[in-house]
Write a protein that holds these residues in place. Structure first.
Motif, PDB file in Angstrom:
ATOM      1  N   LYS A 112       2.649  -2.677  -4.939  1.00 49.72           N
ATOM      2  CA  LYS A 112       1.349  -3.186  -4.491  1.00 49.72           C
ATOM      3  C   LYS A 112       0.448  -2.042  -4.050  1.00 49.72           C
ATOM      4  O   LYS A 112      -0.753  -2.030  -4.333  1.00 49.72           O
ATOM      5  CB  LYS A 112       1.534  -4.177  -3.349  1.00 49.72           C
ATOM      6  N   THR A 113       1.029  -1.074  -3.345  1.00 47.86           N
ATOM      7  CA  THR A 113       0.255   0.085  -2.900  1.00 47.86           C
ATOM      8  C   THR A 113      -0.295   0.856  -4.094  1.00 47.86           C
ATOM      9  O   THR A 113      -1.460   1.257  -4.101  1.00 47.86           O
ATOM     10  CB  THR A 113       1.136   1.018  -2.042  1.00 47.86           C
ATOM     11  N   ILE A 114       0.539   1.045  -5.105  1.00 44.46           N
ATOM     12  CA  ILE A 114       0.112   1.773  -6.307  1.00 44.46           C
ATOM     13  C   ILE A 114      -1.029   1.031  -6.985  1.00 44.46           C
ATOM     14  O   ILE A 114      -2.032   1.632  -7.381  1.00 44.46           O
ATOM     15  CB  ILE A 114       1.306   1.972  -7.266  1.00 44.46           C
ATOM     16  N   GLN A 115      -0.895  -0.286  -7.118  1.00 42.29           N
ATOM     17  CA  GLN A 115      -1.942  -1.054  -7.790  1.00 42.29           C
ATOM     18  C   GLN A 115      -3.250  -1.062  -7.003  1.00 42.29           C
ATOM     19  O   GLN A 115      -4.327  -0.965  -7.590  1.00 42.29           O
ATOM     20  CB  GLN A 115      -1.455  -2.475  -8.058  1.00 42.29           C
ATOM     21  N   GLU A 117      -4.238   1.359  -5.009  1.00 44.20           N
ATOM     22  CA  GLU A 117      -4.789   2.713  -5.163  1.00 44.20           C
ATOM     23  C   GLU A 117      -5.498   2.861  -6.508  1.00 44.20           C
ATOM     24  O   GLU A 117      -6.549   3.502  -6.596  1.00 44.20           O
ATOM     25  CB  GLU A 117      -3.681   3.764  -5.035  1.00 44.20           C
ATOM     26  N   ILE A 118      -4.908   2.282  -7.557  1.00 47.07           N
ATOM     27  CA  ILE A 118      -5.531   2.351  -8.885  1.00 47.07           C
ATOM     28  C   ILE A 118      -6.863   1.607  -8.871  1.00 47.07           C
ATOM     29  O   ILE A 118      -7.864   2.085  -9.412  1.00 47.07           O
ATOM     30  CB  ILE A 118      -4.575   1.790  -9.961  1.00 47.07           C
ATOM     31  N   LYS A 119      -6.907   0.447  -8.220  1.00 47.16           N
ATOM     32  CA  LYS A 119      -8.155  -0.324  -8.141  1.00 47.16           C
ATOM     33  C   LYS A 119      -9.214   0.414  -7.337  1.00 47.16           C
ATOM     34  O   LYS A 119     -10.407   0.355  -7.656  1.00 47.16           O
ATOM     35  CB  LYS A 119      -7.898  -1.696  -7.521  1.00 47.16           C
ATOM     36  N   GLN A 120      -8.807   1.128  -6.289  1.00 47.74           N
ATOM     37  CA  GLN A 120      -9.761   1.835  -5.446  1.00 47.74           C
ATOM     38  C   GLN A 120     -10.389   3.030  -6.156  1.00 47.74           C
ATOM     39  O   GLN A 120     -11.438   3.519  -5.740  1.00 47.74           O
ATOM     40  CB  GLN A 120      -9.093   2.292  -4.158  1.00 47.74           C
ATOM     41  N   LEU A 121      -9.753   3.491  -7.229  1.00 48.93           N
ATOM     42  CA  LEU A 121     -10.340   4.593  -7.999  1.00 48.93           C
ATOM     43  C   LEU A 121     -11.576   4.148  -8.768  1.00 48.93           C
ATOM     44  O   LEU A 121     -12.392   4.975  -9.168  1.00 48.93           O
ATOM     45  CB  LEU A 121      -9.303   5.171  -8.974  1.00 48.93           C
ATOM     46  N   LYS A 122     -11.704   2.829  -9.012  1.00 50.54           N
ATOM     47  CA  LYS A 122     -12.835   2.230  -9.712  1.00 50.54           C
ATOM     48  C   LYS A 122     -13.039   2.850 -11.088  1.00 50.54           C
ATOM     49  O   LYS A 122     -14.159   3.133 -11.496  1.00 50.54           O
ATOM     50  CB  LYS A 122     -14.102   2.318  -8.864  1.00 50.54           C
ATOM     51  N   LEU A 123     -11.938   3.055 -11.785  1.00 51.87           N
ATOM     52  CA  LEU A 123     -11.980   3.498 -13.172  1.00 51.87           C
ATOM     53  C   LEU A 123     -11.778   2.279 -14.068  1.00 51.87           C
ATOM     54  O   LEU A 123     -11.318   1.237 -13.618  1.00 51.87           O
ATOM     55  CB  LEU A 123     -10.881   4.530 -13.435  1.00 51.87           C
ATOM     56  N   ASP A 155       1.878   9.906  -0.904  1.00 52.48           N
ATOM     57  CA  ASP A 155       3.158  10.119  -0.242  1.00 52.48           C
ATOM     58  C   ASP A 155       3.944   8.811  -0.291  1.00 52.48           C
ATOM     59  O   ASP A 155       3.895   8.010   0.635  1.00 52.48           O
ATOM     60  CB  ASP A 155       2.937  10.579   1.199  1.00 52.48           C
ATOM     61  N   LEU A 156       4.657   8.610  -1.411  1.00 47.01           N
ATOM     62  CA  LEU A 156       5.432   7.400  -1.613  1.00 47.01           C
ATOM     63  C   LEU A 156       6.915   7.696  -1.478  1.00 47.01           C
ATOM     64  O   LEU A 156       7.361   8.821  -1.668  1.00 47.01           O
ATOM     65  CB  LEU A 156       5.154   6.807  -2.999  1.00 47.01           C
TER      66      LEU A 156
END
Length: 166
Positions: A112-115, A117-123, A155-156
């Motif tokens: 969930k954290t990875i997903q 983070e990917i969404k927050q990149l707004k790519l 940092d995962l």
């Protein structure tokens, strides 16, 4: 003309053959070291339970075995954070035994954290959780590479590996 979708998979799989090779090399180095002469020293790998066990006469010697193991894992390209916190216990003959569980999958909370983070990149990329992998797709290769670079900085607990880049 349709544009091609590019993709890659995020996983935390370990190469168990390289892990075994690193353990054999660490055991050989421990056998040749003077501070381990005359006492028990053992590095055991249990593939079924996915654990590595270090056994020696004292906590300091187990820590030295751990340092040797980490250097061999690093040389073999195995992420050091693939070893979880040890379970410390006494063993027979007044020895110390540390058992390190291996992390070889992405936990649900980290996925969930990875997903997020990917969404927050707004790519312009999409991420889909596929069990123990996350597939990231997008039309622009540069966007996918930006996602990989950003995820490497996080940092995962899980050691991330990027596979099937097409």
């Amino acid at each position: 003309m349709a544009t091609k979708e590019h993709q890659f998979d995020i996983s935390a799989k370990l190469d168990f053959q390289e892990l075994k090779n690193a353990i054999v090399q660490a055991q050989k180095e421990a056998d040749n070291r003077y501070d381990f002469k005359g006492g028990p020293k053992d590095i055991e790998f249990n593939e079924g339970a996915k654990t590595i066990t270090l056994i020696s006469t004292s906590d300091n010697k187990v820590d030295a075995l751990y340092d040797i193991l980490l250097s061999k894992l690093n040389k073999r390209g195995i992420p050091i954070n693939s070893l979880d916190e040890p379970k410390k216990e006494d063993s027979s003959g007044a020895n110390r035994k540390y058992t390190y569980p291996l992390i070889d999958s992405i936990q649900k909370d980290e996925a969930k954290t990875i997903q997020t983070e990917i969404k927050q990149l707004k790519l312009k990329v999409k991420s889909v959780n596929q069990g123990d992998e996350i597939r990231v797709t997008g039309k622009n290769i540069d966007d996918l590479q930006s996602v990989m670079a950003h995820l490497r900085t996080l940092d995962l607990k899980s050691p991330l590996s990027f596979e099937n880049f097409r």
